[in-house]
Design a protein around this motif. Structure first.
Motif, PDB file in Angstrom:
ATOM      1  N   ARG A  10       0.653  -1.266  -0.063  1.00 60.64           N
ATOM      2  CA  ARG A  10      -0.056  -0.145  -0.065  1.00 60.64           C
ATOM      3  C   ARG A  10       0.878   1.231  -0.060  1.00 60.64           C
ATOM      4  N   ASP A  41      -5.629  -6.453  -0.417  1.00 59.38           N
ATOM      5  CA  ASP A  41      -6.877  -5.591  -0.615  1.00 59.38           C
ATOM      6  C   ASP A  41      -6.601  -4.130  -0.278  1.00 59.38           C
ATOM      7  N   GLN A  45      -7.268  -0.998  -2.720  1.00 54.42           N
ATOM      8  CA  GLN A  45      -7.872   0.504  -2.682  1.00 54.42           C
ATOM      9  C   GLN A  45      -7.235   1.663  -3.048  1.00 54.42           C
ATOM     10  N   ASP A  48      -7.407   1.882  -6.962  1.00 52.70           N
ATOM     11  CA  ASP A  48      -8.765   2.168  -7.228  1.00 52.70           C
ATOM     12  C   ASP A  48      -8.888   3.982  -7.239  1.00 52.70           C
ATOM     13  N   ASN A 263      -8.664   3.479   3.854  1.00 52.71           N
ATOM     14  CA  ASN A 263      -8.185   3.533   2.596  1.00 52.71           C
ATOM     15  C   ASN A 263      -7.477   4.925   2.621  1.00 52.71           C
TER      16      ASN A 263
END
Length: 372
Positions: A10, A41, A45, A48, A263
């Motif tokens: 991330r 996951d 995020q 997106d 997020n």
């Protein structure tokens, strides 16, 4: 010239998506995005939010995966991608195991490597672990170095890197904030914290697992009990070790809110609305000063000394009494708080990605001549 961009976590995604967007706006460069899925996951995020689609997803994440597992899976997957794509250069970011393994694969295939966020150092190979080793190893095999600050550049030059290959660009994390931070932002966490000074707490570093993590959480709970006007928001990393420790020590407190990882839009905007930050993260040490938030760094050393020198960061370690003492001080001393919150941001002007693209275009000219 084809540019393959590789990342897997991330934080990497947050910092590389602005680079991807800048490359895609540039004629003369073709961008191919490869994610490893070291995070799954949480990584999606971010993609997106920035409207980035991966051309390859190695999907390496497995339950209870080790550093051995990640390294092997990334190397095998990246080998296949670069043999198929044969890029002019591969860009990797920072200090993750994805970054190290991808760079090593490129080295074996004799593909040029550009290291975004190059040159950060603590000079202690176990702090942070394994990140310090990763970033030093990547800089050994890289061909272009995108250093976020002058001190990072100085580190690279002292290690013998050629000055014409080292560029100070600022940090792409600041570029990302232009997409994510919003004036009209609202969230249930902010409603819950209304009327209080909200502290954002994050702690996940591998070297802090065990006693150090317990010290951090116990110190915070003690201060919350003593200071009635503060509330703490803690996004808890999905790692089971961290989950268990956080819920055991911080759970069931009416002024401590444990939440799932946020997020990127929620996270950046909650940083922007927080009173101060407690963290052992690296990226937050760059993001929070850019938003005028003091940071108490839950580590004994940092690879981002510019923030300490500027006054926006303070190293407080993981000793329980030291954390309590420093947290009490900044909560009670308005002058100290103002000094830290108004310190100049040392991490760039939000145009790092554009600078990286310009450098790549110059590299492209050399690459094209060599091809001829």
């Amino acid at each position: 010239m084809k540019v393959v961009i590789v990342f897997g976590t991330r934080p990497e995604a947050i910092k590389m998506c602005p680079v991807i967007k800048a490359i895609k706006r540039c004629e003369g460069l073709e961008c191919c995005v490869c994610v490893t899925g070291q995070h799954k996951d949480m990584l999606q995020q971010v993609l997106d939010v920035f409207h980035v689609k991966a051309d390859y997803n190695l999907d390496i994440m497995r339950e209870k995966q080790t550093l051995y597992d990640i390294t092997y899976a990334v190397m095998e997957g990246i080998r296949n991608v670069i043999r198929k794509e044969r890029p002019g250069i591969v860009l990797v970011h920072g200090d993750t195991t994805t970054t190290f393994a991808a760079a090593l694969s490129c080295f074996y295939e004799k593909i040029p490597i550009g290291h975004v966020e190059a040159g950060l150092r603590t000079r202690n190979k176990y702090s942070p672990y394994p990140e310090e080793f990763n970033r030093q190893a990547v800089d050994i095999v890289s061909d272009l170095y995108f250093a976020p600050t002058n001190s990072a550049k100085d580190n690279l030059l002292k290690e013998g890197k050629k000055e014409e290959l080292v560029f100070v660009t600022g940090n792409t994390a600041i570029d990302a904030l232009k997409t994510t931070v919003r004036e009209d932002y609202n969230h249930e966490i902010l409603n819950w914290a209304a009327g209080s000074r909200m502290i954002l707490l994050t702690a996940h570093r591998r070297e802090n697992w065990g006693t150090s993590l317990e010290n951090i959480f116990e110190a915070v709970r003690t201060i919350v009990d003593e200071q009635q006007d503060i509330k703490v928001v803690c996004p808890v990393h999905k790692n089971p070790i961290i989950q268990e420790t956080a819920h055991r020590i911080l759970g069931n407190h009416k002024r401590i809110k444990l939440v799932s990882p946020l997020n990127v839009i929620d996270f950046h905007n909650i940083i922007a609305k927080a009173y101060l930050i407690l963290t052992d993260s690296g990226g937050i040490q760059e993001e929070a000063p850019s938003l005028g938030k003091p940071v108490l760094v839950l580590r004994d050393m940092t690879e981002r000394p510019e923030g300490v020198a500027a006054g926006s960061l303070k190293l407080v370690g993981t000793d329980k009494e030291q954390i309590k003492r420093n947290l009490k001080n900044i909560l009670r001393d308005s002058k100290e708080y103002l000094r830290m919150s108004s310190a100049q941001n040392p991490y760039g002007d939000g145009h790092a990605s554009e600078k990286i693209v310009k450098i790549l275009m110059e590299w492209r000219e050399r690459y094209t001549k060599n091809e001829k």
